[in-house]
Design an enzyme around this catalytic site. Structure first.
Site: not given
Length: 217
Positions: A8, A32, A34, A36, A65, A67, A136, A141-144, A174, A197
């Site tokens: 990502s 990928h 993302d 948003m 993807h 969102m 999912m 909405g957020f990485g990590g 994901d 990450s």
């Protein structure tokens, strides 16, 4: 079963994005993306200028993807930009069938996505309309974020229903994917692993991609 790794770019170094994309071109299977909108999810990632810049230099397929609310408004533009795979959230629309058909009409592979709190059974009536399913394993909405363990059960239930319906399409996962869970995810039935990450924070991202694709089982 061919395992694909889809890093990502949300976790990439945006000051050196071209360098990171070229590294992915040489080592990954997919990119990928993302997307948003700050409405469907409480975060904003990037819009068309960044996405189009990535697509200009990517030599491997790009997996968008979405969102976002009203994904149907943006399908054609992502397709024209060069995305080969486009997915959107089941919970973002009243009826996914027309949008899946729209994606196919644009010449792209169509996928449905569900968040961790959405029962996987909601996907079952639409499996024959999809080219892949994205599960999912964190909240979009957020990485990590930390991997949610109930993901394994959702994959297993989905695989069982696919077998019952005679559907053979890949399951993509994901969120929180890394060396600690790649082998189990693959063993449960995942074929596409999205890792942000884990790849971009690794000392050797190329080696990490290879390790995720071929984990010790």
């Amino acid at each position: 079963m061919s395992i694909k790794i889809a890093p990502s770019v949300l976790s990439a170094d945006f000051l050196h994005l071209e360098k990171d994309i070229k590294m992915l071109n040489e080592n990954a299977d997919l990119i990928h993306l993302d997307v948003m909108d700050g409405t469907f999810v409480p975060n904003i990632s990037f819009g068309f200028p960044v996405a189009e810049a990535i697509l200009k230099i990517s030599t491997i397929p790009v997996d968008a993807h979405l969102m976002i609310v009203h994904p149907e408004k943006y399908v054609e533009r992502f397709a024209k930009a060069g995305c080969e795979m486009i997915s959107f959230h089941l919970e973002a629309v009243d009826d996914p069938s027309p949008i899946l058909a729209q994606i196919h009409k644009c010449g792209c592979k169509a996928g449905l996505v569900v968040n961790p709190d959405i029962p996987v059974e909601g996907l079952f009536p639409h499996l024959k309309e999809c080219d892949f399913i994205l599960i999912m394993s964190v909240f979009a909405g957020f990485g990590g974020q930390k991997f949610i363990e109930t993901t394994y059960g959702k994959i297993a239930a989905l695989k069982a229903e696919m077998k019952r319906q005679g559907v053979e399409i890949p399951i993509e996962v994901d969120g929180g994917v890394g060396e600690s869970n790649a082998a189990k995810l693959i063993g449960t039935g995942a074929e596409i692993l999205v890792a942000g990450s884990a790849v971009f924070k690794a000392q050797n991202p190329a080696l990490m991609i290879s390790s995720l694709r071929n984990p010790e089982r």
